[in-house]
Design a protein around this motif. Sequence first.
Motif, PDB file in Angstrom:
ATOM      1  N   LEU A 171     -10.382  -3.242  -0.988  1.00 52.65           N
ATOM      2  CA  LEU A 171      -9.210  -3.141  -1.848  1.00 52.65           C
ATOM      3  C   LEU A 171      -9.253  -4.212  -2.938  1.00 52.65           C
ATOM      4  O   LEU A 171      -8.896  -3.951  -4.097  1.00 52.65           O
ATOM      5  CB  LEU A 171      -7.932  -3.269  -1.016  1.00 52.65           C
ATOM      6  CG  LEU A 171      -6.597  -3.114  -1.748  1.00 52.65           C
ATOM      7  CD1 LEU A 171      -6.501  -1.784  -2.476  1.00 52.65           C
ATOM      8  CD2 LEU A 171      -5.421  -3.280  -0.775  1.00 52.65           C
ATOM      9  N   ALA A 201     -11.498  -3.029  -5.635  1.00 51.29           N
ATOM     10  CA  ALA A 201     -10.899  -1.940  -6.415  1.00 51.29           C
ATOM     11  C   ALA A 201      -9.805  -2.426  -7.353  1.00 51.29           C
ATOM     12  O   ALA A 201      -9.691  -1.952  -8.492  1.00 51.29           O
ATOM     13  CB  ALA A 201     -10.342  -0.875  -5.471  1.00 51.29           C
ATOM     14  N   LEU A 202      -9.001  -3.377  -6.899  1.00 51.49           N
ATOM     15  CA  LEU A 202      -7.893  -3.881  -7.722  1.00 51.49           C
ATOM     16  C   LEU A 202      -8.384  -4.642  -8.950  1.00 51.49           C
ATOM     17  O   LEU A 202      -7.670  -4.772  -9.937  1.00 51.49           O
ATOM     18  CB  LEU A 202      -6.980  -4.789  -6.886  1.00 51.49           C
ATOM     19  CG  LEU A 202      -6.099  -4.077  -5.852  1.00 51.49           C
ATOM     20  CD1 LEU A 202      -5.539  -5.088  -4.853  1.00 51.49           C
ATOM     21  CD2 LEU A 202      -4.961  -3.314  -6.528  1.00 51.49           C
ATOM     22  N   VAL A 235     -11.492   4.319  -1.886  1.00 59.38           N
ATOM     23  CA  VAL A 235     -10.519   3.250  -1.619  1.00 59.38           C
ATOM     24  C   VAL A 235      -9.092   3.757  -1.843  1.00 59.38           C
ATOM     25  O   VAL A 235      -8.187   3.452  -1.059  1.00 59.38           O
ATOM     26  CB  VAL A 235     -10.802   2.011  -2.498  1.00 59.38           C
ATOM     27  CG1 VAL A 235      -9.792   0.900  -2.209  1.00 59.38           C
ATOM     28  CG2 VAL A 235     -12.224   1.492  -2.257  1.00 59.38           C
ATOM     29  N   ARG A 236      -8.898   4.542  -2.892  1.00 49.09           N
ATOM     30  CA  ARG A 236      -7.557   5.084  -3.159  1.00 49.09           C
ATOM     31  C   ARG A 236      -7.058   5.934  -1.987  1.00 49.09           C
ATOM     32  O   ARG A 236      -5.905   5.825  -1.582  1.00 49.09           O
ATOM     33  CB  ARG A 236      -7.578   5.911  -4.449  1.00 49.09           C
ATOM     34  CG  ARG A 236      -7.667   5.060  -5.705  1.00 49.09           C
ATOM     35  CD  ARG A 236      -7.740   5.925  -6.958  1.00 49.09           C
ATOM     36  NE  ARG A 236      -7.823   5.086  -8.160  1.00 49.09           N
ATOM     37  CZ  ARG A 236      -8.665   5.289  -9.159  1.00 49.09           C
ATOM     38  NH1 ARG A 236      -9.505   6.305  -9.123  1.00 49.09           N
ATOM     39  NH2 ARG A 236      -8.669   4.489 -10.202  1.00 49.09           N
ATOM     40  N   LEU A 247      -3.720   2.432  -6.326  1.00 45.53           N
ATOM     41  CA  LEU A 247      -4.173   1.529  -5.262  1.00 45.53           C
ATOM     42  C   LEU A 247      -3.031   0.817  -4.536  1.00 45.53           C
ATOM     43  O   LEU A 247      -3.247   0.269  -3.459  1.00 45.53           O
ATOM     44  CB  LEU A 247      -5.125   0.482  -5.860  1.00 45.53           C
ATOM     45  CG  LEU A 247      -6.416   1.069  -6.438  1.00 45.53           C
ATOM     46  CD1 LEU A 247      -7.065   0.087  -7.405  1.00 45.53           C
ATOM     47  CD2 LEU A 247      -7.382   1.437  -5.320  1.00 45.53           C
ATOM     48  N   LEU A 270     -14.084   4.158  -6.091  1.00 44.16           N
ATOM     49  CA  LEU A 270     -12.640   3.976  -6.256  1.00 44.16           C
ATOM     50  C   LEU A 270     -11.854   5.076  -5.546  1.00 44.16           C
ATOM     51  O   LEU A 270     -10.824   4.804  -4.925  1.00 44.16           O
ATOM     52  CB  LEU A 270     -12.273   3.983  -7.748  1.00 44.16           C
ATOM     53  CG  LEU A 270     -12.321   2.650  -8.484  1.00 44.16           C
ATOM     54  CD1 LEU A 270     -12.122   2.870  -9.976  1.00 44.16           C
ATOM     55  CD2 LEU A 270     -11.292   1.681  -7.938  1.00 44.16           C
ATOM     56  N   THR A 306       0.830  -1.204   0.000  1.00 43.51           N
ATOM     57  CA  THR A 306       0.000   0.000   0.000  1.00 43.51           C
ATOM     58  C   THR A 306       0.867   1.258   0.000  1.00 43.51           C
ATOM     59  O   THR A 306       2.099   1.193   0.101  1.00 43.51           O
ATOM     60  CB  THR A 306      -0.913   0.029   1.237  1.00 43.51           C
ATOM     61  OG1 THR A 306      -0.081   0.228   2.397  1.00 43.51           O
ATOM     62  CG2 THR A 306      -1.701  -1.264   1.383  1.00 43.51           C
ATOM     63  N   TYR A 342      -6.003   3.644   1.034  1.00 41.94           N
ATOM     64  CA  TYR A 342      -4.785   2.827   0.946  1.00 41.94           C
ATOM     65  C   TYR A 342      -3.573   3.587   0.397  1.00 41.94           C
ATOM     66  O   TYR A 342      -2.454   3.081   0.456  1.00 41.94           O
ATOM     67  CB  TYR A 342      -5.059   1.578   0.100  1.00 41.94           C
ATOM     68  CG  TYR A 342      -5.977   0.616   0.814  1.00 41.94           C
ATOM     69  CD1 TYR A 342      -5.483  -0.236   1.799  1.00 41.94           C
ATOM     70  CD2 TYR A 342      -7.346   0.607   0.553  1.00 41.94           C
ATOM     71  CE1 TYR A 342      -6.318  -1.104   2.485  1.00 41.94           C
ATOM     72  CE2 TYR A 342      -8.199  -0.267   1.240  1.00 41.94           C
ATOM     73  CZ  TYR A 342      -7.676  -1.111   2.203  1.00 41.94           C
ATOM     74  OH  TYR A 342      -8.510  -1.963   2.890  1.00 41.94           O
ATOM     75  N   ASP A 343      -3.809   4.770  -0.117  1.00 40.85           N
ATOM     76  CA  ASP A 343      -2.699   5.609  -0.598  1.00 40.85           C
ATOM     77  C   ASP A 343      -2.947   7.049  -0.147  1.00 40.85           C
ATOM     78  O   ASP A 343      -3.175   7.946  -0.971  1.00 40.85           O
ATOM     79  CB  ASP A 343      -2.597   5.520  -2.119  1.00 40.85           C
ATOM     80  CG  ASP A 343      -1.445   6.328  -2.690  1.00 40.85           C
ATOM     81  OD1 ASP A 343      -0.489   6.612  -1.946  1.00 40.85           O
ATOM     82  OD2 ASP A 343      -1.515   6.688  -3.886  1.00 40.85           O
TER      83      ASP A 343
END
Length: 446
Positions: free
Chosen positions: A175, A178-179, A432-433, A186, A429, A159, A436-437
């Motif tokens: 995640l 999303a991936l 989630v981005r 991501l 998205l 991550t 994790y980022d």
Amino acid sequence: MENQNQHHAAPTWAPQDPGYAEEVAAFNVATTHTPDLVVGAESAADVAAAVRRAADQGWKVSVQATGHGAAVPVTSGLMITTSRMNGVAIDPASGTATVGAGVTWGAVVAAAAEHGLAPIAGAAPTVGVVGLLLGGGLGPLARSHGFATDYVDGFTVVTGTGEVVTADRVNRPDLFWALRGGRFGLGVVTEVRLRLVELASLYGGNLLYEGPHIETALRAWADYTTTADDRVSTSAAITRFPNLPVVPEATRGRTLLSLRFAFPGDASEGERLAAPLRSAAPVYLDRLGVLKAADIAQIHNDPTRPGPSQVYGNLLSDIDQDLIALFLASFGPYADTPFTVAELRHLGVATQRDVEDGSAVAGRSADFTCGLVGVRQELFDEAMPAAAADWTKVAEPWFASENNPNFMGLPATAERLAAVWPREIGERLEVVRKRYDPLGLFAAIV
């Protein structure tokens, strides 16, 4: 090369170091990357260390396995290359593959074929597994089997905080969702676990038609797609083969229509289903028959050596004979076009069914893809962008409301990228981005 004291430190190159140019080289040789630093990761721990280093330096992080998708040069920050993470492990009992971040589809196809199994892969054997999966992944079996990412069971990911995590249906399902199609921002996938399908052979290949018969065959194919069997995947590509010694003599210097065909079933049924295409017009070369699953790349016959390319793409909600007339006027055998390949792929059926637990794949509403590929670098700056813009003007009424990150090509603008996903998926998205980022290290480079 930088010499680091830690015993297991990954090899690292700065721009002035010998080997830097080779390390950042992409399959698309028209794109030259110039990051501030490149790290040749050999493990998830290497990736995690590189991500933390980038965060400390305030650098963006880019990742390259094969460089097939290298449309835009990386001009700064830290690049992680994953080609050394090339392990493939097939478990025939469970019908699964565990694949490293740097593996190409050709390696998975070959390893799985030894057990009568096959991955649902892309068309080209040299494309990286992870890059294709992150964008969805459309291949020769798209209508019968769906997107490649529909077969993912789990990812190992680093991550944006430099943490190595598992993303699957149980662990971090947000995640994992999303991936599977979300492509950018991501994390860095270091390993993927895939379900394989039982497939030892199929009825597939392509039929090639010469100039005078291209219009008849292409129009027949367009009609064929309106009632095509759900198990059949086809595509049509008008290709201007270069007059070069590396090109086989039968196609060298010719403009040909290739109708590609894939039916994952027995030969007699495949032959029956392909008959309307075979009889549509006089066939110049008939390369359609029983194929071993290991030879599935022969259907599209994509180049396997690095070279320059420029790609433009859109998804289409539908096609009809009016669209085919425009396509022929723009890219047919008697058209003046800078593009070497103009392609239409038939989607639908399995591509339009989302997985049970959902995914971030863009393009499920589309029935076709349209892709334009040019390889003559002297035409990259002006002729190709202008021709692509002209095509967009006339074909836009057929464009789908969404695109796909693996297919969109140029121009790579923030506006086009924002319009790739349906609104609901795009908004989810972004959540989630950010989770994790949080520093935005992996922001899409456009």
